[in-house]
Design a protein around this motif. Structure first.
Motif, PDB file in Angstrom:
ATOM      1  N   GLY A  89     -20.095   0.611   6.304  1.00 25.90           N
ATOM      2  CA  GLY A  89     -19.320   1.697   5.698  1.00 25.90           C
ATOM      3  C   GLY A  89     -17.862   1.726   6.112  1.00 25.90           C
ATOM      4  O   GLY A  89     -17.138   2.669   5.768  1.00 25.90           O
ATOM      5  N   MET A  90     -17.393   0.711   6.849  1.00 24.62           N
ATOM      6  CA  MET A  90     -16.005   0.665   7.295  1.00 24.62           C
ATOM      7  C   MET A  90     -15.244  -0.428   6.568  1.00 24.62           C
ATOM      8  O   MET A  90     -15.797  -1.482   6.251  1.00 24.62           O
ATOM      9  N   SER A  91     -13.961  -0.188   6.292  1.00 30.34           N
ATOM     10  CA  SER A  91     -13.117  -1.194   5.670  1.00 30.34           C
ATOM     11  C   SER A  91     -11.723  -1.142   6.274  1.00 30.34           C
ATOM     12  O   SER A  91     -11.263  -0.090   6.740  1.00 30.34           O
ATOM     13  N   ALA A  92     -11.070  -2.297   6.283  1.00 25.87           N
ATOM     14  CA  ALA A  92      -9.670  -2.383   6.682  1.00 25.87           C
ATOM     15  C   ALA A  92      -8.810  -2.316   5.423  1.00 25.87           C
ATOM     16  O   ALA A  92      -9.228  -2.770   4.353  1.00 25.87           O
ATOM     17  N   LEU A  93      -7.625  -1.735   5.544  1.00 27.23           N
ATOM     18  CA  LEU A  93      -6.742  -1.635   4.396  1.00 27.23           C
ATOM     19  C   LEU A  93      -5.298  -1.839   4.828  1.00 27.23           C
ATOM     20  O   LEU A  93      -4.951  -1.657   5.991  1.00 27.23           O
ATOM     21  N   PHE A  94      -4.467  -2.265   3.872  1.00 25.01           N
ATOM     22  CA  PHE A  94      -3.055  -2.445   4.167  1.00 25.01           C
ATOM     23  C   PHE A  94      -2.243  -2.219   2.907  1.00 25.01           C
ATOM     24  O   PHE A  94      -2.751  -2.251   1.782  1.00 25.01           O
ATOM     25  N   GLN A  95      -0.960  -1.985   3.112  1.00 28.48           N
ATOM     26  CA  GLN A  95      -0.020  -1.882   1.999  1.00 28.48           C
ATOM     27  C   GLN A  95       1.365  -2.299   2.493  1.00 28.48           C
ATOM     28  O   GLN A  95       1.774  -1.940   3.594  1.00 28.48           O
ATOM     29  N   ILE A  96       2.052  -3.086   1.683  1.00 25.82           N
ATOM     30  CA  ILE A  96       3.446  -3.455   1.939  1.00 25.82           C
ATOM     31  C   ILE A  96       4.205  -3.150   0.652  1.00 25.82           C
ATOM     32  O   ILE A  96       3.970  -3.788  -0.378  1.00 25.82           O
ATOM     33  N   GLU A  97       5.105  -2.158   0.704  1.00 21.86           N
ATOM     34  CA  GLU A  97       5.822  -1.736  -0.500  1.00 21.86           C
ATOM     35  C   GLU A  97       7.322  -1.843  -0.271  1.00 21.86           C
ATOM     36  O   GLU A  97       7.841  -1.388   0.758  1.00 21.86           O
ATOM     37  N   SER A  98       8.014  -2.431  -1.232  1.00 21.86           N
ATOM     38  CA  SER A  98       9.445  -2.684  -1.103  1.00 21.86           C
ATOM     39  C   SER A  98      10.188  -2.125  -2.307  1.00 21.86           C
ATOM     40  O   SER A  98       9.788  -2.343  -3.453  1.00 21.86           O
ATOM     41  N   GLY A  99      11.274  -1.409  -2.031  1.00 19.28           N
ATOM     42  CA  GLY A  99      12.137  -0.961  -3.102  1.00 19.28           C
ATOM     43  C   GLY A  99      13.172  -2.023  -3.419  1.00 19.28           C
ATOM     44  O   GLY A  99      13.593  -2.793  -2.554  1.00 19.28           O
ATOM     45  N   PHE A 100      13.567  -2.095  -4.687  1.00 19.20           N
ATOM     46  CA  PHE A 100      14.630  -3.023  -5.071  1.00 19.20           C
ATOM     47  C   PHE A 100      15.555  -2.341  -6.073  1.00 19.20           C
ATOM     48  O   PHE A 100      15.192  -1.335  -6.689  1.00 19.20           O
ATOM     49  N   ASN A 101      16.752  -2.877  -6.200  1.00 21.17           N
ATOM     50  CA  ASN A 101      17.772  -2.281  -7.052  1.00 21.17           C
ATOM     51  C   ASN A 101      17.714  -2.903  -8.439  1.00 21.17           C
ATOM     52  O   ASN A 101      18.201  -4.015  -8.645  1.00 21.17           O
ATOM     53  N   SER A 102      17.102  -2.188  -9.364  1.00 21.19           N
ATOM     54  CA  SER A 102      16.971  -2.725 -10.714  1.00 21.19           C
ATOM     55  C   SER A 102      18.284  -2.679 -11.482  1.00 21.19           C
ATOM     56  O   SER A 102      18.402  -3.301 -12.532  1.00 21.19           O
ATOM     57  N   ASP A 103      19.274  -1.943 -10.974  1.00 22.22           N
ATOM     58  CA  ASP A 103      20.565  -1.850 -11.657  1.00 22.22           C
ATOM     59  C   ASP A 103      21.543  -2.929 -11.212  1.00 22.22           C
ATOM     60  O   ASP A 103      22.311  -3.456 -12.019  1.00 22.22           O
ATOM     61  N   ALA A 104      21.537  -3.278  -9.923  1.00 17.18           N
ATOM     62  CA  ALA A 104      22.541  -4.208  -9.405  1.00 17.18           C
ATOM     63  C   ALA A 104      21.939  -5.369  -8.626  1.00 17.18           C
ATOM     64  O   ALA A 104      22.675  -6.222  -8.123  1.00 17.18           O
ATOM     65  N   GLY A 105      20.616  -5.406  -8.518  1.00 13.56           N
ATOM     66  CA  GLY A 105      19.968  -6.477  -7.780  1.00 13.56           C
ATOM     67  C   GLY A 105      19.961  -6.214  -6.290  1.00 13.56           C
ATOM     68  O   GLY A 105      20.693  -5.376  -5.769  1.00 13.56           O
ATOM     69  N   PHE A 126       1.892   0.019   5.717  1.00 11.70           N
ATOM     70  CA  PHE A 126       0.990   0.423   6.793  1.00 11.70           C
ATOM     71  C   PHE A 126      -0.224  -0.495   6.854  1.00 11.70           C
ATOM     72  O   PHE A 126      -0.492  -1.280   5.933  1.00 11.70           O
ATOM     73  N   VAL A 127      -0.977  -0.360   7.954  1.00 16.61           N
ATOM     74  CA  VAL A 127      -2.291  -0.959   8.093  1.00 16.61           C
ATOM     75  C   VAL A 127      -3.231   0.160   8.535  1.00 16.61           C
ATOM     76  O   VAL A 127      -2.791   1.114   9.204  1.00 16.61           O
ATOM     77  N   GLY A 128      -4.502   0.077   8.154  1.00 18.05           N
ATOM     78  CA  GLY A 128      -5.391   1.183   8.481  1.00 18.05           C
ATOM     79  C   GLY A 128      -6.858   0.828   8.439  1.00 18.05           C
ATOM     80  O   GLY A 128      -7.241  -0.297   8.085  1.00 18.05           O
ATOM     81  N   LEU A 129      -7.674   1.812   8.810  1.00 14.31           N
ATOM     82  CA  LEU A 129      -9.128   1.701   8.764  1.00 14.31           C
ATOM     83  C   LEU A 129      -9.692   2.907   8.027  1.00 14.31           C
ATOM     84  O   LEU A 129      -9.218   4.036   8.207  1.00 14.31           O
ATOM     85  N   LYS A 130     -10.739   2.666   7.229  1.00 19.86           N
ATOM     86  CA  LYS A 130     -11.389   3.731   6.481  1.00 19.86           C
ATOM     87  C   LYS A 130     -12.885   3.686   6.749  1.00 19.86           C
ATOM     88  O   LYS A 130     -13.502   2.621   6.739  1.00 19.86           O
ATOM     89  N   SER A 131     -13.468   4.874   6.989  1.00 16.52           N
ATOM     90  CA  SER A 131     -14.908   4.980   7.181  1.00 16.52           C
ATOM     91  C   SER A 131     -15.367   6.310   6.610  1.00 16.52           C
ATOM     92  O   SER A 131     -14.580   7.059   6.032  1.00 16.52           O
ATOM     93  N   ASN A 132     -16.633   6.630   6.820  1.00 15.72           N
ATOM     94  CA  ASN A 132     -17.139   7.909   6.329  1.00 15.72           C
ATOM     95  C   ASN A 132     -16.617   9.085   7.156  1.00 15.72           C
ATOM     96  O   ASN A 132     -16.890  10.239   6.830  1.00 15.72           O
ATOM     97  N   LEU A 133     -15.856   8.797   8.214  1.00 17.13           N
ATOM     98  CA  LEU A 133     -15.217   9.849   9.016  1.00 17.13           C
ATOM     99  C   LEU A 133     -13.787  10.123   8.578  1.00 17.13           C
ATOM    100  O   LEU A 133     -13.156  11.066   9.063  1.00 17.13           O
ATOM    101  N   GLY A 134     -13.250   9.286   7.687  1.00 13.54           N
ATOM    102  CA  GLY A 134     -11.893   9.476   7.213  1.00 13.54           C
ATOM    103  C   GLY A 134     -11.092   8.191   7.274  1.00 13.54           C
ATOM    104  O   GLY A 134     -11.635   7.099   7.524  1.00 13.54           O
ATOM    105  N   THR A 135      -9.761   8.310   7.061  1.00  5.93           N
ATOM    106  CA  THR A 135      -8.865   7.159   7.005  1.00  5.93           C
ATOM    107  C   THR A 135      -7.714   7.350   7.986  1.00  5.93           C
ATOM    108  O   THR A 135      -7.083   8.408   8.015  1.00  5.93           O
ATOM    109  N   ILE A 136      -7.446   6.324   8.781  1.00  9.29           N
ATOM    110  CA  ILE A 136      -6.318   6.316   9.705  1.00  9.29           C
ATOM    111  C   ILE A 136      -5.363   5.203   9.295  1.00  9.29           C
ATOM    112  O   ILE A 136      -5.789   4.079   9.006  1.00  9.29           O
ATOM    113  N   LYS A 137      -4.052   5.520   9.262  1.00  9.31           N
ATOM    114  CA  LYS A 137      -3.026   4.544   8.914  1.00  9.31           C
ATOM    115  C   LYS A 137      -1.953   4.533   9.996  1.00  9.31           C
ATOM    116  O   LYS A 137      -1.614   5.577  10.563  1.00  9.31           O
ATOM    117  N   LEU A 138      -1.385   3.341  10.220  1.00  8.87           N
ATOM    118  CA  LEU A 138      -0.289   3.157  11.169  1.00  8.87           C
ATOM    119  C   LEU A 138       0.856   2.452  10.453  1.00  8.87           C
ATOM    120  O   LEU A 138       0.628   1.419   9.820  1.00  8.87           O
TER     121      LEU A 138
END
Length: 368
Positions: A68-84, A94-106
């Motif tokens: 019932g546990m899973s590891a999760l991650f996200q890497i999000e980057s903004g970019f300038n669509s007007d000027a590059g 972030f990186v995190g862990l999810k279980s039936n007790l909830g989700t923690i992210k760092l």
């Protein structure tokens, strides 16, 4: 026989590749949102500008760890669509862990209070660009970056038929000495807690966020906070939402902006509505920031009128008109003329106190 062995090896290789794919679940997502707008500061000539409305690209994924546990991650980057240009991991990362007790992210994480409240009111252009909420009190979050650095967050599982509790703690800076030249304190901190309720067409979000010791005024004892509640209801024929926020600034963000010392508070209200007609959407968003306590003429009003046409579920064209109507500058006798008043809200750099901002533009947004 050789062909049979070759086929067996090929099938085994396919099986291994399939297992690897099952373990690695990565999604690429993002949006490009650009508008062409004519903007104006009161008393100045209008300027035609191309504006990037929070364009971004991200990678997110998870791995099933079993039990019932899973590891999760996200890497999000903004970019300038007007000027590059742009940099890696400039948005929620972030990186995190999810279980039936909830989700923690760092990691580098937007406050749950924003997502529970303000984010729901930006129906027209997703709270981006010139039409974004000018009254959002950034000093209650991370005034330099808004996305909270060095954060740990916890989100509970859904309970009670639609409730979710979230909490966040952030060590905004980790430097060893004070940044006196920038009026920054060495070790400011942020914390927030929210409760969300979602049940069918209804969303309600409520919470509190506070940043301590970000500024070095009065020996680094600054405090900035936001107590916020928002609700949105989808009637299918139209959507309507409202927000109330109570802000306080004690030797903090308000002093940094205006020089006004001491403890002050203000109220902020906002309503938003959307009327869908086929592929068409008609939007109105109106906000009011009251005067800061013990001051006069430090408030403002903001209105956005928008029209969206959905070419598909992922692509739309839009037109919008936005105005910030700042209170005009007047002498504040109660404060010994230390503060001349005038609303300080703007979406254009270089705007003086008490001057209005206006923008009209057309844009194109694509989600992927």
């Amino acid at each position: 026989m050789q062909n049979v062995k070759t086929l067996a090896i090929a099938l085994a290789a396919i099986g291994v590749a399939g297992a690897a794919q099952a373990q690695s679940n990565v999604t690429i997502y993002g949006r490009v949102n650009t508008s062409l707008e004519q903007t104006k500061i009161e008393g100045e000539d209008s300027v035609t500008k191309m504006i990037n409305n929070s364009s971004r690209i991200g990678f997110r994924g998870n791995e099933d760890l079993g039990g019932g546990m899973s590891a999760l991650f996200q890497i999000e980057s903004g970019f300038n669509s007007d000027a590059g240009g742009g940099n890696l991991a400039t948005r929620d990362t972030f990186v995190g862990l999810k279980s039936n007790l909830g989700t923690i992210k760092l990691g580098y994480i937007t406050s749950p209070l924003y997502y529970a409240t303000h984010d729901y009111l930006g129906m027209s252009n997703h709270d981006t660009g010139t039409s974004s909420d000018a009254f959002l009190w950034l000093s209650a979050y991370d005034p330099e970056k808004f996305y909270l650095r060095n954060s740990i967050t916890y989100a509970s599982p859904t309970f009670g038929g639609g409730f979710v509790f979230e909490a966040q703690y952030s060590a905004l800076n980790e430097q060893a000495t004070d940044s006196v030249a920038l009026n920054r304190s060495a070790r400011p901190t942020h914390y927030s807690a929210t409760v969300n309720y979602d049940n069918g067409p209804l969303h309600v979000g409520f919470g509190y966020a506070r940043t301590n010791k970000f500024y070095n005024f009065d020996e680094g004892k600054s405090k900035d906070s936001a107590l916020t509640m928002a609700a949105v209801y989808d009637f299918k024929s139209f959507v309507i939402g409202g927000l109330f926020e109570r802000n306080k600034s004690d030797n903090g963000g308000l002093q940094d902006i205006s020089g006004l010392t001491g403890d002050h508070h203000r109220n902020h209200y906002r309503v938003s509505a959307m009327l869908p007609v086929g592929a068409n959407e008609f939007h109105v968003n109106y906000g009011v920031a009251r005067d800061w306590s013990s001051t006069n003429d430090t408030g403002a009003k903001q209105i956005t009128l928008g029209y969206n046409y959905n070419l598909s579920k992922r692509t739309k064209v839009y037109a919008q008109w936005t105005k910030i109507d700042n209170d005009k500058q007047k002498s504040s006798i109660d404060n010994g003329d230390a503060y001349n008043g005038g609303g300080a809200y703007s979406f254009l750099s270089g705007t003086g106190l008490g001057l209005d901002n206006t923008s009209f533009g057309v844009g194109l947004r694509h989600n992927f």
